[in-house]
Scaffold this active site. Structure first.
Site, mmCIF file in Angstrom:
data_model
loop_
_atom_site.group_PDB
_atom_site.id
_atom_site.type_symbol
_atom_site.label_atom_id
_atom_site.label_comp_id
_atom_site.label_asym_id
_atom_site.label_seq_id
_atom_site.Cartn_x
_atom_site.Cartn_y
_atom_site.Cartn_z
ATOM 1 N N GLU A 35 0.810 -1.219 -0.100
ATOM 2 C CA GLU A 35 -0.079 -0.089 -0.005
ATOM 3 C C GLU A 35 0.961 1.400 0.038
ATOM 4 O O GLU A 35 1.888 1.429 0.743
ATOM 5 C CB GLU A 35 -0.815 0.032 1.269
ATOM 6 C CG GLU A 35 -1.495 1.408 1.658
ATOM 7 C CD GLU A 35 -2.615 1.825 0.213
ATOM 8 O OE1 GLU A 35 -3.242 0.868 -0.184
ATOM 9 O OE2 GLU A 35 -2.520 2.828 0.212
ATOM 10 N N SER A 49 -20.096 6.009 -0.659
ATOM 11 C CA SER A 49 -21.505 6.246 0.105
ATOM 12 C C SER A 49 -21.575 5.381 1.087
ATOM 13 O O SER A 49 -22.755 5.392 1.748
ATOM 14 C CB SER A 49 -22.683 6.286 -1.024
ATOM 15 O OG SER A 49 -22.321 7.084 -2.100
ATOM 16 N N HIS A 53 -25.447 -2.079 -2.413
ATOM 17 C CA HIS A 53 -26.414 -2.022 -3.391
ATOM 18 C C HIS A 53 -26.940 -3.342 -3.426
ATOM 19 O O HIS A 53 -26.371 -4.275 -3.569
ATOM 20 C CB HIS A 53 -25.851 -1.426 -4.811
ATOM 21 C CG HIS A 53 -25.105 -0.217 -4.761
ATOM 22 N ND1 HIS A 53 -26.070 0.806 -4.892
ATOM 23 C CD2 HIS A 53 -24.164 0.523 -4.576
ATOM 24 C CE1 HIS A 53 -25.531 1.963 -4.586
ATOM 25 N NE2 HIS A 53 -24.060 1.639 -4.529
ATOM 26 N N VAL A 176 4.385 0.788 -5.453
ATOM 27 C CA VAL A 176 4.883 0.235 -6.624
ATOM 28 C C VAL A 176 5.271 1.058 -7.830
ATOM 29 O O VAL A 176 4.631 1.943 -8.070
ATOM 30 C CB VAL A 176 3.898 -0.886 -7.012
ATOM 31 C CG1 VAL A 176 4.282 -1.532 -8.111
ATOM 32 C CG2 VAL A 176 3.524 -1.828 -5.796
ATOM 33 N N LYS A 253 -25.650 7.919 -10.463
ATOM 34 C CA LYS A 253 -26.884 7.674 -9.655
ATOM 35 C C LYS A 253 -27.270 8.977 -9.183
ATOM 36 O O LYS A 253 -28.322 9.192 -8.398
ATOM 37 C CB LYS A 253 -26.871 6.595 -8.756
ATOM 38 C CG LYS A 253 -26.720 5.509 -9.231
ATOM 39 C CD LYS A 253 -26.520 4.261 -7.956
ATOM 40 C CE LYS A 253 -25.995 3.070 -8.280
ATOM 41 N NZ LYS A 253 -24.606 3.140 -8.456
ATOM 42 N N ARG A 314 -13.858 7.680 -7.871
ATOM 43 C CA ARG A 314 -14.534 6.429 -8.113
ATOM 44 C C ARG A 314 -13.412 6.022 -9.420
ATOM 45 O O ARG A 314 -13.380 7.076 -10.124
ATOM 46 C CB ARG A 314 -15.869 6.384 -8.532
ATOM 47 C CG ARG A 314 -16.905 6.608 -7.375
ATOM 48 C CD ARG A 314 -18.226 7.043 -7.712
ATOM 49 N NE ARG A 314 -18.204 8.402 -7.393
ATOM 50 C CZ ARG A 314 -19.293 9.203 -8.046
ATOM 51 N NH1 ARG A 314 -20.365 8.648 -8.612
ATOM 52 N NH2 ARG A 314 -19.248 10.430 -7.791
ATOM 53 N N ILE A 339 -12.999 -0.809 -10.602
ATOM 54 C CA ILE A 339 -13.815 -1.211 -9.443
ATOM 55 C C ILE A 339 -14.460 0.250 -9.092
ATOM 56 O O ILE A 339 -14.047 0.562 -8.009
ATOM 57 C CB ILE A 339 -13.339 -1.892 -8.466
ATOM 58 C CG1 ILE A 339 -12.539 -3.068 -9.117
ATOM 59 C CG2 ILE A 339 -14.362 -2.672 -7.464
ATOM 60 C CD1 ILE A 339 -13.437 -4.221 -9.776
ATOM 61 N N SER A 345 -20.056 -2.958 -2.810
ATOM 62 C CA SER A 345 -21.131 -4.264 -2.650
ATOM 63 C C SER A 345 -20.372 -5.509 -3.164
ATOM 64 O O SER A 345 -20.615 -6.581 -2.820
ATOM 65 C CB SER A 345 -22.330 -3.855 -3.410
ATOM 66 O OG SER A 345 -22.654 -2.509 -3.183
#
Lengths: 481, 422, 122
Positions: A35, A49, A53, A176, A253, A314, A339, A345
Site C-alpha cells: 500500500e 456512500s 447496493h 509500486v 446515480k 471512483r 472497480i 457491494s
C-alpha cells in the site's frame, strides 16, 4: 531485494485488495499487500456512500451486475464473521414524474433479471409511509428491501485484520513503481525495495490502469470520477431511514441521501471526471450542486447540521465495467480494475473469485486452521453496567472518554493502535474508532489522541501525523521554529 | 445510588461559580463533575490577560482567574469528581458518568446546574472547499497546543474569523515565532473586542480583511496555500478578488456553539438563536430543577459575566433543592423584543417571590449607534438606557429593578425595544 | 507637524482618533474621540505605549508531565520591549513545582519588571 518469494502480492489495501487478501488467506501460501499510503483504506474505499447496493442498477449480463448481487448477498454473514456494522435498511429509487415511470419499470425489470430479491414499485401513498420527508414531486419509487449500508472503513479494516490474522503481511508507505516479468515470476519494484512473487493482484483503484498497462499490451483507461459529499450530525439522524436514490441519469446515480450505520446522514455524491488521480478536494460548485440536488429528493433536509464535507474518487473504466482476472498476455497478473460503484457491494465476491482463481493457478491447498472470525474493537459503552465496571477495573482506560462527541474512550484508541494492521495516525484512529469524527471534528480530542499515539508508538508527539509522513501536526516548539 | 442536593456539570468558570454560590446559599450537599484533570475549563489555556476586571477589579490571566475560583471552590469542601465524563441525565435527574477509577457511576440530584461550556465551529461546518490536509485547526485547538503543550502547530498562518480567540491566537502565534499573514473576516465588522484588534493585530502589523473569506485550501498532506476572496453583501465570494497566501496553517475562529448534547438528551426546550436551553429569570430550563449558565446557555464575551450569571444559577439551584415554594408553580411572563435584538436571556420573567433585580442579557444583530433601549410592561417603563454603540460582538444587558417589577403583577409580557435616541 | 491615527480601545465605539504631533514630538492636539477616555488613551499610547506580555516558559521535572508553564510580565512594559522579553524567555527554563506568582525571570529585558508564573505546575 527480498529473498522470500511470495505466492501473491496484492497492490492496494482498499476494500478489494483486503477482500482478496482475506479470501486468499484461506489457502496455504505467502501473501503480502503493498500500500502506497500509511494505512488500510486510504484511497477510493475511504470516501464513498457506504452502500451495499441491492443490484438492480447494474446492467444485466455485466460483471458489475453479477458481482454486485453476489457480493451484497455475502454481506450479512460476512458482517457477523468479521464483526462490522451492516444494516439492511432497504433502498428506494424515486421517480419524480409520470413521464419517467417507464424508466423506473425498466430499472425494476433489470433488477429482476439480475436476481435481486423483493423488488417492487411502490406508489406515493406507500412511499410516504416509508419516508415521510420525501419530495412532493415523487410519484412512485422502486423499493429494494435487499439494499443495505456498511461503514466502508470498518468493512475494510475487518477484512485486513482477518487477512493479517491468517498470515497475510501488510507493507505500508510502499509505492509500486514497476512490475517486470522475471522468468516464471513477477518482480514488483517499490519505493521500499523489490519483491518477487508468483502472482500479482492489481487492486490499485484509480491507479489500476497504470499497473495493468505495465504488463499488458491491451491498454485500459481509468478516469478518476470525483464525488463530493456532506455528512450531517447524528442529531439529524432518522431524517431518512432508507437509502434514497433518484432515477439514474447519464452521470451515475445522482445525489443520494442515506443514513449511515453510525446514525449520521450522508448526502452526495456529485460526479465529475477529473485528471488528477489523487485530487480529493471539494469545490464550492460541487457543494452547491449537492444542496440543490438533494432538495429534489428530500424536503427540508437539515443541511445546517453538516459536520463535514469531503470528496472521494471512483475509478471509472471507459466501458463502465469491472475488469476482473488475467489479461491474455500477462499470466499470473490478476486485474481488479475499474472497480467503481457498486464496488463496495461487489468486493467480497470479487475477493472470493480472485482467491479461487489464484489458488487454482498455483495449486494452493486450503489451510486447516483458517480462522474466519474477527472481533471488532470493543465499544465499552455497549456493555451493561456490571460488565463495564469489571472491565474498567482491569482496563481503566475504558473509563476515560477522550472524544466527547462520539463517546470514544482511551481504551478504544489504544486498541485501534494495537490492532494488526493498526492505526498510526490521527486519521487512522478516527477511521477505526471514530474519535474526531463527530460534530467538533477533533477540536477537543486531537491533542489527547496525539498523546496516546505518541505513547503507544513510543515516538515524540511532534512525530504524530494526521495521515502519514508529511502531515505532522506540530512544526516546532514555542519560540523555536 | 448517591444523592446530592445540587450536582453541577462542568468545572469551568460557570460551574465553579455555580457550585460556590450554591454553597454560599446554604447548600451543603454539592457535587461538581469535571471531565478534565484540573478545574477551570478552557480558562487554563487562555493565558492572556484581561480577565476579571469586573469581578476582581484587576487584570488577570485565564489560569489566574480560574485559580481564584478553584481555591474558593475547594474551601467549600464540596464533592468533586475530576476526569469524569457525564454520559446522560434522565428526567428524574439521575446522572450517569464514567471515569477510570470508579467506572460507571450513577448519582441522583435534587437540582442540576448545567455548565458544560461550548465548542468551536469546525471546518466541516463551514464547508470551506479544497483539500483536507494537516494544518487546519480551530483556534482553540492551536491555543491548547501552544499554551499548554508549548508546541507550535504552524509557522506561516492565516486566520479565518476575527472572534476574540482568533485575534488572541494571532498575537500568541506571532510572539512564539510564527508569521501571521492575515486575519480574514466574513462579516463587514469584527466579532472581537476593539482592544484585541489593536493589541493583537495592529501592534504586530497583522492585516485584517473584513468582508473576506477563505475560498480554497491547497496541499495534500500539509496546508500549502489558502485562497482568500472578498464577499458581496450576501456573503458570497466575488470572482476575481482572490488572493493566494502560501502558508502552512489555517486557524479557524468562526464562532462558538453551546455544547448541549446532555441538555437535549434531557429533553429541555432549546432556543434556536442561542443554541442553548430556554430559561426563565431563575435560569431554570423547561425541566424543573435543571438550571443552566455560562456558555452552555449562550456564548459570552467576558468571563466576569459568566461568573455572575452562574452565581445566580447556583443560588437558584440551592433554593430549589431546599424546596423553596416559589419554584413549584411558576407564572412566566414572556420577554418579547424588537427586531434589532437577536435574543434575550432569560426569555421569560418570574415575578413571584423575587428578591433581587432581574438582569436581561441580549445581543443585537447589527451595529447600532445612539440608541435608546427600553424595557416595558404594557406602557409602563421598567428600565431604559442610552447606548452610544451596540455591536453583535458585545453582549448587552438591561436591569429590571425589583421595585418596578413588584408593580406589574398581571402583566402579560415584557418588551424590550431599541429606538433612535434623539 | 505629523499626524498619527489610533483606534480607541476604551469601549466598543472604537473612535478613530487623530493625534497631531509637533516637530519635537510633543502632542499638539487629540481629535476624533467622543469622550475623555479617548484623550487619555491617545496621549498614553503616543507618549509611552505599554503592554502586558504573556507567554510560556519551559519547565523541567514536572510530575504531571507538563513541559511549560504560562507566565506574564507583572506589570505592563514598554511596547517596544515585547520581543526582547520573549527572547529572554526563550533561553530560560525552571524546575517544578511552579506556583502562581513565582518569579520566573527578574528584570525582564532591563525593564525593571519581573515575569511571573500564572499557573501552578507540579
Amino acid at each position: 531485494m527480498q529473498n522470500k518469494i511470495y505466492d501473491t502480492l496484492i497492490i492496494g489495501a482498499g476494500i478489494v485488495g483486503c477482500s482478496v487478501a482475506r479470501y486468499l488467506s484461506k489457502y496455504k501460501g505467502g501473501i503480502a499487500v503493498l500500500e502506497r499510503k500509511e494505512d488500510v483504506c486510504c484511497g477510493t474505499s475511504k470516501a464513498n456512500s457506504g452502500i451495499v447496493h441491492a443490484g438492480f442498477d447494474a446492467k444485466h449480463g455485466t460483471l458489475m451486475a453479477l458481482y454486485n448481487v453476489r457480493g451484497s448477498r455475502m454481506y450479512p454473514k460476512l458482517s457477523e464473521e468479521l464483526d462490522f456494522k451492516y444494516e439492511n435498511n432497504g433502498s428506494i429509487v424515486l421517480c419524480l414524474s409520470e413521464e419517467d415511470r417507464p424508466k423506473l419499470v425498466s430499472l425494476y425489470e433489470n433488477g429482476v433479471r439480475n436476481g435481486v430479491f423483493g423488488l417492487r414499485i411502490v406508489e406515493r401513498d406507500e412511499l410516504l409511509t416509508l419516508e415521510p420527508h420525501i419530495s412532493d414531486e415523487a410519484v412512485c419509487a422502486l423499493y429494494a428491501p435487499a439494499g443495505g449500508i456498511v461503514c466502508p472503513f470498518d468493512a475494510t479494516f475487518a477484512m485486513a485484520e482477518n487477512a493479517a490474522h491468517n498470515g497475510a503481511e501488510f507493507f505500508f508507505d510502499t509505492k509500486v513503481t514497476d512490475i517486470v516479468r522475471e522468468d516464471e515470476l513477477w518482480k514488483v519494484v517499490t519505493t521500499r525495495g523489490s519483491y518477487l512473487t508468483r502472482t500479482v493482484v492489481n487492486a490499485a483503484g484509480c491507479y489500476s490502469d497504470v499497473f495493468h498497462n505495465m504488463v499488458s499490451s491491451s491498454k485500459i483507461k481509468i478516469t478518476p470520477r470525483r464525488g463530493e459529499y456532506f455528512l450531517l450530525d447524528r442529531t439529524a439522524g432518522g431524517y431518512v431511514s432508507h437509502t434514497i436514490f433518484r432515477l439514474p441519469g447519464k452521470m451515475g446515480k445522482g445525489v443520494l441521501v442515506t443514513p449511515t450505520v453510525h446514525g449520521n446522514i450522508l448526502v452526495g455524491p456529485t460526479a465529475e471526471d477529473i485528471d488528477d488521480k489523487d485530487d480529493v478536494s471539494t469545490t464550492a460548485d460541487g457543494l452547491d450542486k449537492i444542496r440543490l440536488q438533494s432538495a429534489l429528493s428530500i424536503k427540508d433536509l437539515p443541511l445546517n447540521k453538516t459536520i463535514t464535507s469531503f470528496s472521494g474518487l471512483r475509478s471509472h473504466e471507459a466501458g463502465h465495467e469491472f475488469i476482473i482476472g488475467e489479461p491474455e498476455d500477462a499470466e499470473g497478473f490478476f486485474d481488479c480494475a475499474g472497480i467503481e460503484s457498486p464496488g463496495l457491494s461487489a468486493a467480497p465476491a470479487i475477493g472470493e473469485d480472485i482467491a479461487t482463481m489464484i489458488a487454482d493457478k498455483l495449486n494452493l491447498e486450503e489451510k486447516e486452521d483458517f480462522d474466519p472470525y474477527r472481533t471488532g474493537i470493543l465499544d465499552p459503552l455497549t456493555l451493561d453496567e456490571d460488565r463495564l465496571n469489571e472491565l474498567i477495573k482491569v482496563r481503566p482506560d475504558y473509563g476515560k472518554i477522550i472524544c466527547r462527541c462520539e463517546s470514544v474512550t482511551e481504551g478504544q484508541i489504544r486498541d485501534a493502535i494495537r490492532r494488526i494492521p493498526g492505526a498510526r495516525s490521527i486519521d487512522g484512529v478516527k477511521r477505526r474508532v471514530r474519535a474526531g469524527m463527530g460534530r467538533c471534528q477533533g477540536g477537543f480530542c486531537s491533542p489527547s489522541v496525539m498523546e496516546i499515539i505518541a505513547d503507544e508508538l513510543n515516538c515524540d508527539i511532534s512525530d504524530v501525523t494526521k495521515k502519514g509522513q508529511g502531515s505532522e501536526i506540530i512544526l516546532g516548539e514555542n519560540k523555536v521554529l | 445510588m448517591t444523592c446530592y442536593e445540587v450536582v453541577v456539570i462542568g468545572g469551568g468558570p460557570a460551574g465553579l461559580a455555580a457550585a460556590i454560590s450554591a454553597y454560599e446559599n446554604g447548600c451543603r450537599s454539592i457535587l461538581l463533575i469535571e471531565r478534565d484533570k484540573k478545574l477551570g475549563g478552557i480558562l487554563n489555556q487562555c493565558i492572556h490577560n484581561g480577565f476579571g476586571l469586573h469581578t476582581f477589579k484587576e487584570e488577570l490571566t485565564g489560569p489566574e482567574y480560574a485559580d481564584r475560583y478553584s481555591r474558593r471552590f475547594y474551601e467549600t469542601g464540596a464533592d468533586l469528581m475530576l476526569q469524569t465524563t457525564v454520559l446522560d441525565i434522565s428526567e428524574d435527574k439521575v446522572i450517569r458518568a464514567i471515569n477510570e477509577k470508579d467506572g460507571l457511576v450513577t448519582v441522583k440530584a435534587k437540582a442540576i446546574v448545567l455548565s458544560m461550556g461550548c465548542r468551536e465551529r469546525s471546518r466541516g461546518a463551514l464547508n470551506i472547499p479544497g483539500t483536507r490536509p494537516a494544518g487546519v485547526y480551530s483556534a482553540g485547538t492551536a491555543q491548547k497546543l501552544v499554551n499548554i503543550d508549548g508546541k507550535m502547530p504552524g509557522k506561516k498562518v492565516v486566520i479565518l474569523g476575527s472572534g476574540d480567540i482568533g485575534l488572541i491566537m494571532a498575537r500568541r502565534m506571532t510572539l512564539e515565532g510564527a508569521k501571521v499573514l492575515a486575519v480574514v473576516e466574513l462579516m463587514p465588522y469584527s466579532g472581537g473586542l476593539k482592544r484585541n484588534i489593536v493589541q493583537c493585530l495592529e501592534d504586530f502589523d497583522i492585516p485584517l480583511y473584513l468582508s473576506h473569506t477563505v475560498t480554497k485550501v491547497e496541499g495534500e498532506n500539509r496546508v500549502e496555500a489558502v485562497t482568500v476572496s472578498e464577499v458581496d453583501e450576501n456573503r458570497k465570494p466575488i470572482q476575481g478578488t482572490e488572493i493566494r497566501y502560501e502558508c502552512d496553517t489555517l486557524l479557524l475562529s468562526c464562532g462558538l456553539i453551546p455544547e448541549n448534547e446532555l441538555t437535549q438528551g434531557l429533553g429541555a426546550s432549546m432556543n434556536k438563536v442561542t443554541n442553548g436551553p430556554v430559561v426563565d429569570s431563575d435560569l431554570e430550563t423547561s425541566i424543573p430543577g435543571v438550571f443552566a449558565c455560562g456558555n452552555v446557555l449562550h456564548v459570552h464575551d467576558l468571563v466576569d459575566f459568566v461568573s455572575e450569571e452562574a452565581s445566580d444559577a447556583g443560588r437558584n439551584a440551592a433554593m430549589y433543592a431546599a424546596a423553596e415554594p416559589r419554584y413549584k408553580v411558576k407564572t412566566k411572563i414572556p420577554v418579547k423584543f424588537s427586531k434589532e435584538i437577536r435574543y434575550t436571556v432569560p426569555s421569560s420573567v418570574v415575578l413571584a417571590g423575587i428578591s433581587e433585580d432581574i438582569k436581561l442579557r441580549f445581543r443585537v444583530g447589527n451595529i447600532y449607534r445612539y440608541k435608546k433601549v427600553t424595557a416595558l410592561a404594557g406602557d409602563r417603563v421598567l428600565a431604559k438606557k442610552i447606548r452610544k454603540v451596540m455591536t453583535p460582538g458585545e453582549m448587552e444587558e438591561i436591569v429590571l429593578p425589583i421595585g418596578k417589577l413588584k408593580d406589574i403583577k398581571g402583566a402579560l409580557e415584557i418588551t424590550i425595544t431599541v429606538e433612535d435616541n434623539d | 507637524m505629523t499626524k498619527k491615527e489610533l483606534t480607541c480601545i476604551g469601549c466598543p465605539m472604537g473612535c478613530e482618533i487623530e493625534v497631531m504631533l509637533e516637530d519635537d514630538g510633543r502632542i499638539a492636539s487629540v481629535t476624533g474621540n467622543t469622550c475623555r477616555r479617548g484623550d487619555v488613551y491617545a496621549r498614553k499610547e503616543i507618549e509611552a505605549p505599554r503592554r502586558i506580555v504573556t507567554s510560556t516558559i519551559k519547565v523541567t521535572g514536572s510530575l504531571e508531565g507538563a513541559s511549560c508553564v504560562s507566565c506574564k510580565t507583572e506589570t505592563d512594559i514598554p511596547k517596544e520591549k515585547i520581543f526582547d522579553v520573549i527572547s529572554e524567555l526563550k533561553g530560560t527554563s525552571l524546575p517544578c513545582p511552579v506556583k502562581i506568582g513565582d518569579i520566573v525571570l527578574s528584570n525582564a529585558a532591563g525593564t525593571g519588571v519581573d515575569v511571573i508564573a500564572t499557573s501552578n505546575v507540579r
